[in-house]
Design a protein around this motif. Structure first.
Motif, PDB file in Angstrom:
ATOM      1  N   VAL A  93       0.888  -1.144   0.000  1.00 53.15           N
ATOM      2  CA  VAL A  93       0.000   0.000   0.000  1.00 53.15           C
ATOM      3  C   VAL A  93       0.934   1.202   0.000  1.00 53.15           C
ATOM      4  CG1 VAL A  93      -2.002  -1.103   1.036  1.00 53.15           C
ATOM      5  CG2 VAL A  93      -0.279  -0.087   2.529  1.00 53.15           C
ATOM      6  N   THR A  94       0.557   2.241  -0.736  1.00 50.15           N
ATOM      7  CA  THR A  94       1.483   3.355  -0.921  1.00 50.15           C
ATOM      8  C   THR A  94       0.759   4.692  -0.901  1.00 50.15           C
ATOM      9  OG1 THR A  94       3.236   4.212  -2.367  1.00 50.15           O
ATOM     10  CG2 THR A  94       1.359   3.185  -3.463  1.00 50.15           C
ATOM     11  N   VAL A  95       1.545   5.717  -0.553  1.00 49.64           N
ATOM     12  CA  VAL A  95       1.079   7.096  -0.570  1.00 49.64           C
ATOM     13  C   VAL A  95       2.292   7.990  -0.819  1.00 49.64           C
ATOM     14  CG1 VAL A  95       1.338   7.501   1.931  1.00 49.64           C
ATOM     15  CG2 VAL A  95      -0.367   8.799   0.629  1.00 49.64           C
ATOM     16  N   ARG A  96       2.053   9.148  -1.435  1.00 54.51           N
ATOM     17  CA  ARG A  96       3.139  10.088  -1.710  1.00 54.51           C
ATOM     18  C   ARG A  96       2.743  11.468  -1.193  1.00 54.51           C
ATOM     19  NH1 ARG A  96       6.612  10.604  -7.267  1.00 54.51           N
ATOM     20  NH2 ARG A  96       7.567  12.626  -6.857  1.00 54.51           N
ATOM     21  N   GLY A  97       3.731  12.170  -0.614  1.00 57.06           N
ATOM     22  CA  GLY A  97       3.448  13.501  -0.106  1.00 57.06           C
ATOM     23  C   GLY A  97       4.707  14.203   0.362  1.00 57.06           C
ATOM     24  N   TYR A 125      10.450  -5.597   4.092  1.00 51.52           N
ATOM     25  CA  TYR A 125      10.946  -4.239   4.325  1.00 51.52           C
ATOM     26  C   TYR A 125       9.927  -3.167   3.957  1.00 51.52           C
ATOM     27  CZ  TYR A 125      15.843  -5.659   4.999  1.00 51.52           C
ATOM     28  OH  TYR A 125      17.018  -6.189   5.472  1.00 51.52           O
ATOM     29  N   ILE A 126       9.886  -2.120   4.756  1.00 52.67           N
ATOM     30  CA  ILE A 126       9.175  -0.885   4.420  1.00 52.67           C
ATOM     31  C   ILE A 126      10.086  -0.114   3.469  1.00 52.67           C
ATOM     32  CG2 ILE A 126       8.337   1.309   5.347  1.00 52.67           C
ATOM     33  CD1 ILE A 126       7.937  -0.291   8.051  1.00 52.67           C
ATOM     34  N   VAL A 127       9.522   0.484   2.424  1.00 55.89           N
ATOM     35  CA  VAL A 127      10.306   1.187   1.414  1.00 55.89           C
ATOM     36  C   VAL A 127       9.879   2.649   1.371  1.00 55.89           C
ATOM     37  CG1 VAL A 127      10.877   1.311  -1.052  1.00 55.89           C
ATOM     38  CG2 VAL A 127      10.498  -0.923   0.020  1.00 55.89           C
ATOM     39  N   GLU A 128      10.868   3.530   1.209  1.00 53.28           N
ATOM     40  CA  GLU A 128      10.608   4.947   0.936  1.00 53.28           C
ATOM     41  C   GLU A 128      11.469   5.361  -0.239  1.00 53.28           C
ATOM     42  OE1 GLU A 128       9.780   6.279   5.582  1.00 53.28           O
ATOM     43  OE2 GLU A 128      11.470   7.147   4.519  1.00 53.28           O
ATOM     44  N   THR A 129      10.876   6.099  -1.188  1.00 56.66           N
ATOM     45  CA  THR A 129      11.650   6.695  -2.276  1.00 56.66           C
ATOM     46  C   THR A 129      11.501   8.212  -2.159  1.00 56.66           C
ATOM     47  OG1 THR A 129       9.800   6.513  -3.853  1.00 56.66           O
ATOM     48  CG2 THR A 129      11.429   4.713  -3.832  1.00 56.66           C
ATOM     49  N   TYR A 130      12.547   8.918  -2.562  1.00 52.96           N
ATOM     50  CA  TYR A 130      12.628  10.361  -2.329  1.00 52.96           C
ATOM     51  C   TYR A 130      12.709  11.099  -3.662  1.00 52.96           C
ATOM     52  CZ  TYR A 130      13.699   8.255   2.118  1.00 52.96           C
ATOM     53  OH  TYR A 130      13.640   7.475   3.247  1.00 52.96           O
ATOM     54  N   GLU A 138      10.799  18.511  -1.152  1.00 46.87           N
ATOM     55  CA  GLU A 138      11.000  17.111  -1.522  1.00 46.87           C
ATOM     56  C   GLU A 138       9.760  16.320  -1.127  1.00 46.87           C
ATOM     57  OE1 GLU A 138      14.455  13.706  -1.070  1.00 46.87           O
ATOM     58  OE2 GLU A 138      14.308  15.226   0.487  1.00 46.87           O
ATOM     59  N   GLU A 139       9.424  15.350  -1.976  1.00 41.63           N
ATOM     60  CA  GLU A 139       8.347  14.435  -1.650  1.00 41.63           C
ATOM     61  C   GLU A 139       8.929  13.065  -1.352  1.00 41.63           C
ATOM     62  OE1 GLU A 139       4.313  16.028  -3.772  1.00 41.63           O
ATOM     63  OE2 GLU A 139       5.417  14.457  -4.823  1.00 41.63           O
ATOM     64  N   VAL A 140       8.186  12.309  -0.566  1.00 40.00           N
ATOM     65  CA  VAL A 140       8.542  10.936  -0.257  1.00 40.00           C
ATOM     66  C   VAL A 140       7.367  10.054  -0.649  1.00 40.00           C
ATOM     67  CG1 VAL A 140       7.716  11.126   2.144  1.00 40.00           C
ATOM     68  CG2 VAL A 140       9.375   9.359   1.543  1.00 40.00           C
TER      69      VAL A 140
END
Length: 148
Positions: A93-97, A125-130, A138-140
């Motif tokens: 499940v994902t969200v960007r902000g 693993y939990i993943v974050e992209t920047y 910057e958004e994550v």
């Protein structure tokens, strides 16, 4: 906040670190800055920064591991010293902000996932992209692993 469920694959080159979950907020960005100083050593990177995190299992789980790195377009033939190539493929499940709202993004995504009936996968693993936007903003994008 627009949340969704997706299947996603990540391929990246990164460096592993360990530490207290309570210190991840300061230690992960510090490790990322150190890693980015070596970014030119990585061939075929896509320019997108990534961090993956071991999920906290319970309140007694105080220390965890994480990787910071760069997404790559293909499997590297030669890895720089101290770096690993990692591939993840998972339902998320994902969200960007806004990165300054990262805590709110995580908690909102967890709430939404529960409301939709998705169960977190505590072994992935939990993943974050920047994603830099310019002007210092910057958004994550946050990806929480769920069972398929």
């Amino acid at each position: 906040m627009e949340c969704k469920k997706i299947t996603k694959q990540f391929s990246f080159v990164g460096i592993k670190s360990n530490g207290a979950f309570a210190a991840f907020g300061t230690e992960v960005p510090k490790a990322a800055r150190q890693f980015m100083a070596r970014a030119d050593e990585i061939a075929q990177h896509a320019g997108t920064e990534i961090a993956i995190f071991e999920p906290k299992k319970d309140e007694l789980h105080l220390d965890g591991s994480y990787y910071v790195g760069l997404i790559v377009n293909e499997v590297p033939t030669d890895l720089p010293s101290g770096m690993d190539f990692i591939e993840l493929s998972q339902e998320y499940v994902t969200v960007r902000g806004d990165i300054n709202q990262i805590g709110r993004l995580h908690s909102g995504l967890m709430k939404w996932a529960g409301e939709q009936g998705y169960r977190r996968n505590p072994d992935a693993y939990i993943v974050e992209t920047y994603h830099p936007l310019g002007n210092g903003h910057e958004e994550v994008e946050v990806y929480l692993p769920v069972y398929a």
